[in-house]
Design a protein around this motif. Structure first.
Motif, PDB file in Angstrom:
ATOM      1  N   UNK A   1       0.651  -1.097  -0.111  1.00 20.17           N
ATOM      2  CA  UNK A   1       0.096  -0.144  -0.587  1.00 20.17           C
ATOM      3  C   UNK A   1       0.959   0.952  -0.232  1.00 20.17           C
ATOM      4  N   UNK A   2       2.255   1.302  -0.093  1.00 19.64           N
ATOM      5  CA  UNK A   2       3.164   2.187  -0.603  1.00 19.64           C
ATOM      6  C   UNK A   2       3.653   2.577   1.160  1.00 19.64           C
ATOM      7  N   UNK A   3       3.321   2.092   2.454  1.00 15.51           N
ATOM      8  CA  UNK A   3       3.967   2.285   3.788  1.00 15.51           C
ATOM      9  C   UNK A   3       5.226   1.908   3.912  1.00 15.51           C
ATOM     10  N   UNK A   4       5.815   3.477   3.405  1.00 18.17           N
ATOM     11  CA  UNK A   4       7.675   2.763   3.793  1.00 18.17           C
ATOM     12  C   UNK A   4       7.903   3.201   5.469  1.00 18.17           C
ATOM     13  N   UNK A   5       9.566   2.679   5.719  1.00 19.89           N
ATOM     14  CA  UNK A   5       9.918   2.492   7.129  1.00 19.89           C
ATOM     15  C   UNK A   5      10.845   1.940   6.545  1.00 19.89           C
ATOM     16  N   UNK A   6      11.962   2.091   8.233  1.00 17.12           N
ATOM     17  CA  UNK A   6      13.397   1.743   7.820  1.00 17.12           C
ATOM     18  C   UNK A   6      13.167   0.720   9.042  1.00 17.12           C
ATOM     19  N   UNK A   7      13.133  -1.227   8.911  1.00 16.99           N
ATOM     20  CA  UNK A   7      13.044  -1.810   9.588  1.00 16.99           C
ATOM     21  C   UNK A   7      14.365  -1.977  10.531  1.00 16.99           C
TER      22      UNK A   7
END
Ligand code: ADP
Length: 750
Positions: free
Chosen positions: A284-290
């Protein structure tokens, strides 16, 4: 029956206890029931208890209970008064004994039967267990062994023989096993082996060691376990198993290696200047830096927690002009699953605007998420250097195109990759020569300048630029061109640089002239005595004339005098002063070579010189005309020296006209924007072709009393003033001597 059998299997004390308890229960029942029953009925209560005890306890307890009952019957039931009593007791004893005997027999039979059954069951159980063990041992490739200590023979299972590579007929004992073990591991294995035989210990043995397999020489890891058995405090057997654990060991090693690698990667991640990170984008386009490595905070100025679930804080700090590009490059990388590479400006909370550069490779996860693993670093310094480089390149391009000085692009291997027209023109080459590679550093440089080139190149490599230095080039025609060069490195990695080349041939010529001038001055100095006599002759002659005039005036009556005695005497004194100044200035000029320049009006100076030389002009019937037409006449000059030049030229002109019919002297001036020009034209004897060439050389004279130094000193003076002096024939007959001087407004004097 089973219960009874189990009773029989109980210890003797238990069975005796049961018998006694039964007897006592019987006795108690007899006492309680005494009042209600006839004493003869005692047997009904008492005897059954005894019988039960006999039944349960078998011979021993039954017998004991019988004796006890008899004694109590004797005491309590007593008195054995008649035969019937004795008979009853006898029956009772007999019955009890029979029952005891029968139950004992029954017990024994039952036990025997039960034992046989149990044994069969146990044997079956053992067989099954053994079979299971055998299967397990063979499936697990476990070697079993049994060492007979006294015989020193080991019974080795086929699996153990396989593991060690022993042939089926090899006699196995501890020594054969030891001989297969690698020397490095043998001492430790033997130590544990010996410890197992220590009667004080628990007899357990466990060891891991490497062997060289006997049949194929392959190195294997073995794990062995055993238990020692002792008899009379001495070891008799050691029963054990062994396993080939090479694979497990290599897995273990692999795991250890992986752990070590992981540790290394973590420490590398901590030591690199940039940040190693994982960036995730959901369907869905959610972005993160895991995941981000240690220096995320320093590079981005944010804490890892702020971006672990949402990458928004990073994107909000990306420069507005770069944000669209970044989003597009991420989308493209996600679409094509190709490596993402980009650079962008980032508003760092502490450092301000910085440049970041990153690259990472995407992986599509089964969930449809894309995760990038990659690296981002701060490239602000590099960017700044690139910008500076671009600016300096643009600057050098501007020089290149302007064509004021020669510009060349060179490479450390000596090639000249480009040059501007000015450079080509300076050296007489053309563009075809350049394109055909006919111009190169080495070919253009005379051998004696190669070491200067080498030093300049070393300089450029060390510091990025050279000092300006002078050298010479060979022109295409083989002549030499003196140049001034400054070089700089443009792209150190490619070894490309730029150099600016200035043609200094004119300066060099001027320097050579100056050197010659100095040499001339030396010659002049040597003939100073003669020169001085010549130079001061004029004022002295003038002084003499003034004094003669005064003498004549004094002879006249005061009212008939045409001129004032005082004035004439002042003029004589001025001429004497002038002679003195000539001597001192001339000496100064020759010894120091430096004129004492002040700003002055040349027209005034010409007027003074005219005055100084005009004495006697009338007598010689010379017509002197001044045409001072120059618009500008301010010059920076040494008054005495320039006056000396003027006097010298005017005097020469007059002397040249002594024998001439027409005696006209015209002193004229003109000026352009930079210089003022003075022409002294006469109608005298003129200049022969031969005389023209060496007029200005010292000691050239056509006069009987001449010294031939006046013109040479005049040239020295004019050149020291950055002017030019020359002579040409007068179209009206005679000669014109001319000189120029720079106007004061344009001259930057040194
Ligand atoms: P000097 O006057 O002592 O000879 P100069 O150096 O002043 O020394 O002059 C050198 C020579 O140049 C003169 O001897 C003369 O031959 C020549 N000369 C100088 N001025 C003129 C002139 N106006 N016309 C013709 N010849 C000249």
């Amino acid at each position: 029956m089973r219960w009874l059998a189990s009773c029989y299997a109980k210890p003797l004390s238990w069975r005796m206890g049961v018998g006694v308890a039964a007897a006592l229960t019987g006795a108690l029942a007899r006492l309680i029931l005494m009042g209600y029953l006839e004493y003869r009925l005692t047997y009904v209560t008492f005897y059954p208890a005894v019988e039960i005890a006999a039944l349960i306890g078998g011979i021993v307890s039954g017998g004991l209970a019988t004796v006890l009952c008899a004694l109590m019957a004797h005491l309590w039931v007593a008195p054995l008064v008649n035969l019937g009593d004795w008979l009853g007791l006898a029956i009772f004893l007999t019955m009890a004994t029979v029952i005891s005997g029968i139950t004992e027999a029954l017990h024994r039979t039952w036990i025997r039967m039960s034992d046989a059954e149990t044994r069969v069951a146990v044997d079956d159980h053992l067989r099954v267990a053994n079979e299971r063990l055998r299967l397990a041992v063979s499936a697990g490739a476990i070697g079993a062994w049994d060492l007979d200590v006294a015989a020193n023979v080991t019974e080795a299972s086929p699996e153990m023989r396989d593991i060690f590579g022993f042939a089926p007929d090899t006699l196995v004992n501890p020594e054969t096993v030891f001989s297969a073990i690698l020397p490095d591991d043998l001492p430790a294995m033997q130590a544990t082996f010996r410890a197992a035989f220590d009667p004080a210990g628990d007899g357990e043995y466990y060891a891991e060691y490497r062997i060289r397999r006997v049949n194929d020489g392959e190195e294997r890891w073995i794990s062995a376990k055993a238990q020692a058995f002792f008899a009379d405090g001495r070891p008799v057997r050691l029963v054990g198993i062994c396993r080939d654990v090479t694979e497990e060991k290599s897995v273990e090693r692999l795991l250890a290696e992986k752990a070590r690698l992981a540790e290394q990667i973590t420490s590398v991640a901590a030591s690199v200047p940039g940040v190693i990170c994982s960036f995730r984008q959901s369907a869905h386009g959610k972005q993160s830096f895991p995941y981000v490595s240690g220096n995320f905070s320093s590079v981005y100025g944010l804490s890892p927690d702020e971006v672990r679930a949402d990458a928004g804080p990073v994107f909000r700090r990306i420069h507005a002009d770069d944000l669209n590009n970044i989003e597009a490059s991420i989308a493209e990388s996600a679409r094509t699953l190709t490596i993402w590479r980009d650079e962008f400006r980032y508003e760092h909370p502490r450092k301000g605007t910085i440049w970041l550069e990153g690259q990472s490779s995407p992986i599509m996860e089964p969930s449809g998420e894309i995760i990038w693993h990659g690296y981002v670093q701060d490239v602000t310094e590099r960017k700044r250097a690139e910008e500076e480089l671009r600016a300096s390149e643009a600057q050098s391009r501007a020089f290149f195109e302007l064509g004021l000085i020669g510009v060349i692009y060179w490479n450390v291997n000596g090639a000249i990759t480009d040059a501007n027209d000015k450079f080509l023109e300076m050296l007489g080459y053309n563009r075809q020569d350049l394109e055909a590679g006919r111009i190169d550093w080495v070919r253009m440089t005379p051998p004696e300048y190669r070491h200067i080139d080498d030093a300049a190149l070393a300089d450029v490599k060390d510091r990025g630029a050279t000092q300006t230095f002078e050298k010479e080039y060979f022109r295409k025609d083989g002549t030499r061109l003196p140049v001034l060069i400054a070089g700089a490195m443009l792209y150190a990695s490619r070894g490309d640089g730029v150099a600016f080349v200035l043609d200094i041939s004119e300066r060099k010529q001027a320097e050579a002239r100056m050197q010659k001038l100095c040499a001339d001055r030396m010659i002049v100095m040597e003939s100073m005595a003669a020169g001085l006599a010549h130079e001061i002759n004029q004022p002295l002659t003038a002084t003499g004339s003034y004094l003669k005039t005064v003498r004549r005036l004094l002879d006249m009556e005061a009212e008939r005098r045409q001129a004032s005695v005082t004035e004439t005497l002042d003029k004589a004194a001025a001429q004497v002063r002038r002679a003195g100044q000539i001597v001192s200035r001339l000496r100064e000029f020759i010894t120091h070579g430096e004129p004492d320049k002040i700003q002055l009006k040349l027209h005034e100076l010409i007027q003074d010189a005219y005055d100084a030389t005009n004495i006697g002009a009338k007598e010689r019937q010379i017509r002197v005309t001044l045409q001072l037409d120059a618009k500008e006449d301010e010059v920076l000059a040494d008054r005495i020296q320039i006056e000396q030049v003027l006097v010298n030229l005017i005097r020469n002109a007059k002397e040249a006209m002594e024998a001439a019919q027409r005696r006209e002297l015209v002193v004229s001036t003109s000026s352009n924007q930079t210089d003022i020009r003075v022409d002294i034209a006469d109608t005298g004897v003129g200049l022969s072709e031969k005389a023209k060439s060496d007029l200005f050389e010292p000691f050239v004279t056509t006069k009987l009393s001449g010294m031939g130094v006046g013109l040479s000193i005049s040239r020295a003076i004019i050149e020291v003033h950055h002017g030019k002096i020359w002579a040409e024939s007068n179209p009206d007959g005679g000669a014109i001597f001319s000189f120029t001087l720079p106007l004061a407004g344009t001259q930057t004097d040194t």
